[in-house]
Design a protein around this motif. Structure first.
Motif, PDB file in Angstrom:
ATOM      1  N   GLY A 121       0.853  -1.204   0.000  1.00 22.70           N
ATOM      2  CA  GLY A 121       0.000   0.000   0.000  1.00 22.70           C
ATOM      3  C   GLY A 121       0.872   1.231   0.000  1.00 22.70           C
ATOM      4  N   THR A 122       1.692   1.367  -1.032  1.00 25.96           N
ATOM      5  CA  THR A 122       2.781   2.353  -1.009  1.00 25.96           C
ATOM      6  C   THR A 122       2.314   3.802  -1.198  1.00 25.96           C
ATOM      7  N   GLY A 123       1.140   4.023  -1.808  1.00 24.75           N
ATOM      8  CA  GLY A 123       0.629   5.395  -1.978  1.00 24.75           C
ATOM      9  C   GLY A 123       1.615   6.258  -2.755  1.00 24.75           C
ATOM     10  N   ASP A 144       0.614  -1.512  -4.650  1.00 31.79           N
ATOM     11  CA  ASP A 144      -0.621  -0.782  -4.343  1.00 31.79           C
ATOM     12  C   ASP A 144      -1.715  -1.298  -5.266  1.00 31.79           C
ATOM     13  N   VAL A 145      -2.954  -1.183  -4.821  1.00 28.81           N
ATOM     14  CA  VAL A 145      -4.081  -1.596  -5.649  1.00 28.81           C
ATOM     15  C   VAL A 145      -4.479  -0.449  -6.588  1.00 28.81           C
ATOM     16  N   HIS A 169      -1.006  -4.705  -7.143  1.00 29.98           N
ATOM     17  CA  HIS A 169      -1.330  -5.925  -6.388  1.00 29.98           C
ATOM     18  C   HIS A 169      -2.389  -5.624  -5.338  1.00 29.98           C
ATOM     19  N   ASN A 170      -3.316  -6.566  -5.180  1.00 30.57           N
ATOM     20  CA  ASN A 170      -4.362  -6.418  -4.167  1.00 30.57           C
ATOM     21  C   ASN A 170      -4.099  -7.398  -3.034  1.00 30.57           C
ATOM     22  N   ILE A 171      -3.692  -6.875  -1.890  1.00 27.43           N
ATOM     23  CA  ILE A 171      -3.295  -7.736  -0.763  1.00 27.43           C
ATOM     24  C   ILE A 171      -4.488  -8.500  -0.183  1.00 27.43           C
ATOM     25  N   ASN A 187       1.605   0.659   5.934  1.00 24.26           N
ATOM     26  CA  ASN A 187       0.659   1.564   6.581  1.00 24.26           C
ATOM     27  C   ASN A 187      -0.644   1.401   5.805  1.00 24.26           C
ATOM     28  N   GLU A 210     -10.170   5.143  -0.444  1.00 23.50           N
ATOM     29  CA  GLU A 210      -9.556   3.823  -0.588  1.00 23.50           C
ATOM     30  C   GLU A 210      -8.253   3.716   0.237  1.00 23.50           C
ATOM     31  N   ALA A 211      -7.641   4.874   0.517  1.00 23.57           N
ATOM     32  CA  ALA A 211      -6.395   4.884   1.297  1.00 23.57           C
ATOM     33  C   ALA A 211      -6.659   4.983   2.793  1.00 23.57           C
TER      34      ALA A 211
HETATM   35  N1  SAM Z   1       2.211   4.116   2.313  1.00 25.14           N
HETATM   36  C1  SAM Z   1       1.609   5.432   2.114  1.00 25.14           C
HETATM   37  C2  SAM Z   1       1.842   6.292   3.343  1.00 25.14           C
HETATM   38  O1  SAM Z   1       2.185   5.738   4.402  1.00 25.14           O
HETATM   39  O2  SAM Z   1       1.705   7.521   3.254  1.00 25.14           O
HETATM   40  C3  SAM Z   1       0.093   5.301   1.829  1.00 25.14           C
HETATM   41  C4  SAM Z   1      -0.675   4.632   2.920  1.00 25.14           C
HETATM   42  S1  SAM Z   1      -2.444   4.699   2.709  1.00 25.14           S
HETATM   43  C5  SAM Z   1      -2.946   4.718   4.398  1.00 25.14           C
HETATM   44  C6  SAM Z   1      -2.885   3.039   2.226  1.00 25.14           C
HETATM   45  C7  SAM Z   1      -2.582   2.634   0.798  1.00 25.14           C
HETATM   46  O3  SAM Z   1      -3.050   1.298   0.595  1.00 25.14           O
HETATM   47  C8  SAM Z   1      -3.232   3.486  -0.278  1.00 25.14           C
HETATM   48  O4  SAM Z   1      -2.265   3.935  -1.185  1.00 25.14           O
HETATM   49  C9  SAM Z   1      -4.240   2.542  -0.955  1.00 25.14           C
HETATM   50  O5  SAM Z   1      -4.388   2.763  -2.346  1.00 25.14           O
HETATM   51  C10 SAM Z   1      -3.616   1.185  -0.697  1.00 25.14           C
HETATM   52  N2  SAM Z   1      -4.583   0.081  -0.712  1.00 25.14           N
HETATM   53  C11 SAM Z   1      -5.904   0.118  -0.393  1.00 25.14           C
HETATM   54  N3  SAM Z   1      -6.448  -1.092  -0.550  1.00 25.14           N
HETATM   55  C12 SAM Z   1      -5.448  -1.930  -0.967  1.00 25.14           C
HETATM   56  C13 SAM Z   1      -5.393  -3.324  -1.327  1.00 25.14           C
HETATM   57  N4  SAM Z   1      -6.485  -4.083  -1.255  1.00 25.14           N
HETATM   58  N5  SAM Z   1      -4.203  -3.849  -1.720  1.00 25.14           N
HETATM   59  C14 SAM Z   1      -3.094  -3.054  -1.795  1.00 25.14           C
HETATM   60  N6  SAM Z   1      -3.092  -1.738  -1.477  1.00 25.14           N
HETATM   61  C15 SAM Z   1      -4.251  -1.184  -1.070  1.00 25.14           C
END
Ligand code: SAM
Ligand code: GLN
Length: 283
Positions: A121-123, A144-145, A169-171, A187, A210-211
């Motif tokens: 979930g790298t954002g 990230d998704v 990738h969708n975790i 995160n 979504e984040a």
């Molecule tokens: N890592 C960054 C930071 O710490 O500032 C972003 C964190 S944000 C809280 C969560 C991230 O998880 C978002 O970028 C979002 O798109 C991603 N995310 C949401 N659902 C997800 C999934 N099912 N699989 C992978 N990533 C996902």
């Protein structure tokens, strides 16, 4: 035009119910986008030649501030771990707590040579990119998704000259396609729908839902990271996550139930349960 006069004028146009110091800080950040203009220059009233384009951008930006849009999206960047990262409404604005997470990861990993690391979930890419730049021998993967978030993360890696392999990738659905990792860090979204009212307007109105929000169950991502992560880590590998301060014990319990050892809840600088670390046994 006198830059200090302009500053005072713009500050007076902001009508947010916020401390004057915060409003001044936001207007300074805006004005620093004018080429050659710095904080000291503004405060000492250096004279500037404002193009009509910049002038209207400044005025429009003040209305965006008044509409509660985060200043980081308006100027298009934010600072994380002393570096500038591009941000837009496709990515969460990196938080200071996450800098603490990265700081701890660095201190736990820096003695290893060529460690393999994954950020889920790298954002904006802030965690993965910082880890690569601070630990130059590290092999860093990030997922990230959101394809839009991945575009921003890519751009940040290019701008900052970091080497990170990004993957869509969708975790919640797929296994992690990497093996023998030394560290998994994440995160993930951890705000519960029921907490929506407690968030600031600028967060709910502008940051990607979504984040922020964990769908259905606030611990859903930790369950997925714990089980899938267990198969991707090497024995002795480390897992570190940022968590919702309300669910420290419950989050830690997930990692213990999945068979991790040395599960710890760590507090952030404000004294709130904010991180969980765990080790995959068997080294
Ligand atoms: N890592 C960054 C930071 O710490 O500032 C972003 C964190 S944000 C809280 C969560 C991230 O998880 C978002 O970028 C979002 O798109 C991603 N995310 C949401 N659902 C997800 C999934 N099912 N699989 C992978 N990533 C996902
Ligand atoms: N810390 C963020 C907030 O308070 C939430 C980030 C997340 O869900 N991981 O808005």
């Amino acid at each position: 035009m006198n830059s200090r006069k302009l500053f005072t004028e713009l500050v007076l146009q902001v009508n947010l119910n916020e401390p004057a110091s915060e409003i001044r800080e936001k207007v300074l950040l805006l004005m620093e986008q004018v080429p050659g203009l710095t904080k000291p220059k503004i405060l000492t009233g250096t004279s500037i030649n404002l193009t009509p384009e910049l002038n209207s951008w400044l005025r429009e930006s003040v209305s965006r501030i008044n509409n509660h849009e985060p200043i980081q999206y308006i100027v298009g960047e934010t600072e994380f771990y002393r570096r500038k990262f591009k941000v837009n409404s496709s990515v969460l604005i990196p938080r200071p707590e996450t800098e603490e997470l990265v700081q701890q990861a660095i201190s736990l990993i820096e003695s290893k040579s060529n460690p393999a690391l994954l950020d889920i979930g790298t954002g904006s890419g802030c965690i993965a990119i910082t880890l690569n730049l601070e630990l130059p021998t590290a092999i860093v993967y990030a997922t990230d998704v959101s394809t839009r978030a991945l575009e921003v993360a890519h751009e940040n890696a290019n701008r900052l000259d970091a080497r990170v392999t990004f993957l869509h990738h969708n975790i919640l659905i797929s296994e992690i396609p990497f093996k023998s990792l030394d560290l998994i860090i994440s995160n993930p979204p951890y705000v519960d729908e029921s907490e929506k009212e407690t968030l600031d307007t600028n967060v709910v109105k502008y940051e990607p839902h979504e984040a922020l929000f964990a769908p259905g169950n606030p611990l859903i991502f930790y369950q997925a990271i714990a089980s899938k992560g267990g198969r991707a880590l090497k024995p002795g590998g480390l897992l570190m996550v940022e968590i919702n301060e309300r669910f420290g014990t419950e989050t830690a319990a997930i990692f213990s139930q999945e068979g991790y050892s040395t599960v710890r809840i760590i507090k952030d600088i404000s004294g709130k349960d904010r991180f969980v670390t765990a080790i995959k046994p068997g080294a």
